[in-house]
Design a protein around this motif. Structure first.
Motif, PDB file in Angstrom:
ATOM      1  N   GLY A  31       0.842  -1.174  -0.090  1.00  0.00           N
ATOM      2  CA  GLY A  31       0.108  -0.099   0.148  1.00  0.00           C
ATOM      3  C   GLY A  31       0.926   1.046  -0.131  1.00  0.00           C
ATOM      4  N   GLY A  32       0.475   2.296   0.717  1.00  0.00           N
ATOM      5  CA  GLY A  32       1.183   3.370   0.928  1.00  0.00           C
ATOM      6  C   GLY A  32       2.482   3.350   1.255  1.00  0.00           C
ATOM      7  N   LEU A  33       2.834   2.417   2.269  1.00  0.00           N
ATOM      8  CA  LEU A  33       4.271   2.046   2.664  1.00  0.00           C
ATOM      9  C   LEU A  33       4.979   1.214   1.803  1.00  0.00           C
ATOM     10  CD1 LEU A  33       3.975   1.916   6.436  1.00  0.00           C
ATOM     11  CD2 LEU A  33       4.760   3.637   5.209  1.00  0.00           C
ATOM     12  N   GLY A  34       4.270   0.263   1.481  1.00  0.00           N
ATOM     13  CA  GLY A  34       5.147  -0.927   0.630  1.00  0.00           C
ATOM     14  C   GLY A  34       5.346  -0.545  -0.834  1.00  0.00           C
ATOM     15  N   ALA A 118       4.494  -3.312   6.347  1.00  0.00           N
ATOM     16  CA  ALA A 118       3.807  -2.110   5.645  1.00  0.00           C
ATOM     17  C   ALA A 118       2.446  -2.586   5.552  1.00  0.00           C
ATOM     18  CB  ALA A 118       4.578  -2.054   4.269  1.00  0.00           C
TER      19      ALA A 118
ATOM     20  N   GLY B  66      -2.506   2.235   9.895  1.00  0.00           N
ATOM     21  CA  GLY B  66      -1.961   3.109   8.711  1.00  0.00           C
ATOM     22  C   GLY B  66      -0.779   2.316   7.844  1.00  0.00           C
ATOM     23  N   GLY B  67      -0.775   2.466   6.832  1.00  0.00           N
ATOM     24  CA  GLY B  67       0.021   1.737   6.116  1.00  0.00           C
ATOM     25  C   GLY B  67      -0.060   1.483   4.393  1.00  0.00           C
TER      26      GLY B  67
END
Lengths: 201, 67
Positions: A31-34, A118, B66-67
């Motif tokens: 997602g946003g991190l990975g 993540a 969140g992630g």
């Protein structure tokens, strides 16, 4: 050798590049991190990836995740693999479409040197740490990167010898703070930075 | 009994003799918390049996989503 691998020689010695390339990376969640961690790692020369996610790219992901309009509807692992290969085609990427839970997580990332957490939920983050925290792997986790306020800075904390937590450890998505590009990407970039620093130290 | 929790020394009453009771006594949200006792991550299933003694070092990590 790809043009990318020629280009990166400008920034690292051959010895450093050997260390970077031989490091086996695992990323739980794209997602946003990975999606952003993996792109930053490829740009640093990392070339051996196992990525896991169960989801498909949605329009609401494009505000912060490293996807593009033509990725919508594609599985996130497939779309991530495609994006990473477009930076450097000389990669080994194992992409697995899987929802990680307490029954399957321990069987993942067996041969990985560094594992990134993540994942979305706080409960999944806890499960990740309980699963990999006592191994010899370097564990890099994200906690607290929602919202727009930078009052609480994204920081790196060493929770134990092999466990790093990146984030402000407070800004909770479930409290209504939206996940937005600036802090999510900052957190992802710093997580990738921890890996680079440890591999080269 | 004196414990070191996240680097700070704290006096804890003798009845609080395992990780589960300690987290209750500190009003910590258990479903999003991981605990390390003297350098080892202790899974939640073992929190009832993980006895605490004077001088133990604990790291309590509460995650946010969140992630």
């Amino acid at each position: 050798m790809s043009a990318f691998e020629e280009g990166i020689k400008k920034y690292f010695s051959d010895e450093q590049l050997v260390k970077i390339r031989r490091t086996k990376i695992g990323i739980a969640g794209c997602g946003g991190l990975g999606s952003n961690i993996s792109a930053a790692l490829v740009r640093c020369g990392f070339a051996d990836f196992e990525i896991i996610d169960h989801d498909v790219v949605e329009a609401s992901n494009l505000n912060r995740q490293n996807y593009f309009l033509d990725d919508i509807g594609m599985s996130k692992t497939e779309a991530t693999a495609k994006r990473l290969i477009s930076i450097n085609p000389d990669l080994s990427i194992s992409a697995k479409k899987l929802f990680l839970d307490q029954n399957n997580i321990a069987a993942q990332f067996k041969d990985r040197d560094i594992v990134f957490e993540a994942l979305d939920s706080a409960e999944a983050k806890k499960l990740f740490l309980e699963t990999f925290g006592n191994t010899k792997k370097l564990v890099i986790m994200g906690s607290g990167m929602s919202g727009i306020s930078n009052e609480k800075p994204i920081a790196v904390r060493t929770a134990r010898e092999n466990v790093y937590i990146v984030g402000d450890e407070e800004s909770d998505i479930s409290s209504g703070l939206p996940p937005l590009a600036p802090r999510v990407i900052a957190c992802a970039a710093m997580m990738a930075g921890v890996a680079l620093e440890k591999v080269l130290s | 009994m004196r414990l070191t929790i996240n680097g700070e020394q704290k006096d804890i009453s003798e009845g609080v003799n395992n990780i589960d009771k300690l987290l209750d006594s500190l009003s910590i949200k258990k479903q999003s918390t991981a605990a390390e006792l003297n350098g080892k991550i202790i899974g939640q299933k073992e929190w009832n049996s993980a006895a605490l003694k004077d001088g133990d070092r604990l790291e309590i990590i509460t995650f946010v989503g969140g992630g």
